[in-house]
Design a protein around this motif. Structure first.
Motif, PDB file in Angstrom:
ATOM      1  N   ALA A   1      -5.555   9.104 -14.576  1.00  0.00           N
ATOM      2  CA  ALA A   1      -6.116   7.752 -14.573  1.00  0.00           C
ATOM      3  C   ALA A   1      -5.191   6.785 -13.827  1.00  0.00           C
ATOM      4  O   ALA A   1      -5.655   5.918 -13.074  1.00  0.00           O
ATOM      5  N   GLN A   2      -3.881   6.928 -14.006  1.00  0.00           N
ATOM      6  CA  GLN A   2      -2.945   6.068 -13.283  1.00  0.00           C
ATOM      7  C   GLN A   2      -2.999   6.364 -11.782  1.00  0.00           C
ATOM      8  O   GLN A   2      -2.911   5.436 -10.962  1.00  0.00           O
TER       9      GLN A   2
ATOM     10  N   ASP B   1      -6.640  -7.848  -3.869  1.00  0.00           N
ATOM     11  CA  ASP B   1      -6.721  -8.217  -5.281  1.00  0.00           C
ATOM     12  C   ASP B   1      -5.406  -7.815  -5.950  1.00  0.00           C
ATOM     13  O   ASP B   1      -5.253  -6.698  -6.436  1.00  0.00           O
ATOM     14  N   ALA B   2      -4.470  -8.742  -5.944  1.00  0.00           N
ATOM     15  CA  ALA B   2      -3.117  -8.457  -6.448  1.00  0.00           C
ATOM     16  C   ALA B   2      -3.117  -7.979  -7.890  1.00  0.00           C
ATOM     17  O   ALA B   2      -2.252  -7.200  -8.286  1.00  0.00           O
TER      18      ALA B   2
ATOM     19  N   GLN C   1       0.827  -1.204   0.000  1.00  0.00           N
ATOM     20  CA  GLN C   1       0.000   0.000   0.000  1.00  0.00           C
ATOM     21  C   GLN C   1       0.865   1.258   0.000  1.00  0.00           C
ATOM     22  O   GLN C   1       0.542   2.233  -0.675  1.00  0.00           O
ATOM     23  N   ALA C   2       1.958   1.234   0.737  1.00  0.00           N
ATOM     24  CA  ALA C   2       2.861   2.390   0.770  1.00  0.00           C
ATOM     25  C   ALA C   2       3.488   2.623  -0.606  1.00  0.00           C
ATOM     26  O   ALA C   2       3.601   3.776  -1.052  1.00  0.00           O
TER      27      ALA C   2
ATOM     28  N   PHE D   1      -7.379   2.926  -6.335  1.00  0.00           N
ATOM     29  CA  PHE D   1      -8.234   1.734  -6.377  1.00  0.00           C
ATOM     30  C   PHE D   1      -7.470   0.505  -5.888  1.00  0.00           C
ATOM     31  O   PHE D   1      -7.984  -0.295  -5.112  1.00  0.00           O
ATOM     32  N   ALA D   2      -6.221   0.370  -6.318  1.00  0.00           N
ATOM     33  CA  ALA D   2      -5.399  -0.760  -5.892  1.00  0.00           C
ATOM     34  C   ALA D   2      -5.142  -0.725  -4.383  1.00  0.00           C
ATOM     35  O   ALA D   2      -5.102  -1.779  -3.735  1.00  0.00           O
TER      36      ALA D   2
END
Length: 127
Positions: A60-61, A74-75, A9-10, A67-68
């Motif tokens: 968008a990225q 969800d890898a 996450q970081a 979102f990730a």
């Protein structure tokens, strides 16, 4: 492989922040960013293309990174971030074959893209 949700996450948050910074920079100071990257914006089409990539795609990225982060288990979503990130140095390698490696700030970005994308793939969720 490292299995750790927090580290992944970081990494995703750092990647998101960088994309957001570049998108905002491009939106508000397009000529300064373009000059740093080694080119000039001349004409409507150049500005349109620059903003499409550096504002549109980079935003968008950024959103994909967010979102990730929120779907860390969800890898595949985080892996998509890594794939998009690693696609940039692939393009730079193609340019390097024809014209040589990037220099200065662009070389720093090239290295950061490789390191960041590789780290995202090496750190898996599930820790």
């Amino acid at each position: 492989m490292i299995y750790d949700d927090f580290i992944r996450q970081a990494l995703l948050a750092a990647t998101a922040a960088i994309f957001l910074i570049f998108a905002l920079w491009a939106a508000f100071r397009p000529n300064a960013l373009a000059l740093l990257m080694g080119y000039r914006l001349e004409g409507n089409n150049a500005y349109s293309e620059f903003h499409a990539i550096y504002v549109g795609i980079f935003t968008a990225q950024f959103l994909l990174c967010v979102f990730a982060i929120t779907r860390i288990q969800d890898a595949a979503i985080g892996d998509l971030v890594a794939i998009f990130l690693l696609s940039q140095p692939v393009g730079r390698v193609l340019a390097a074959i024809k014209k040589g490696l990037p220099t200065g700030f662009m070389l720093l970005l090239f290295i950061a893209e490789i390191v960041g994308g590789t780290l995202l793939l090496a750190v898996r969720p599930g820790g």
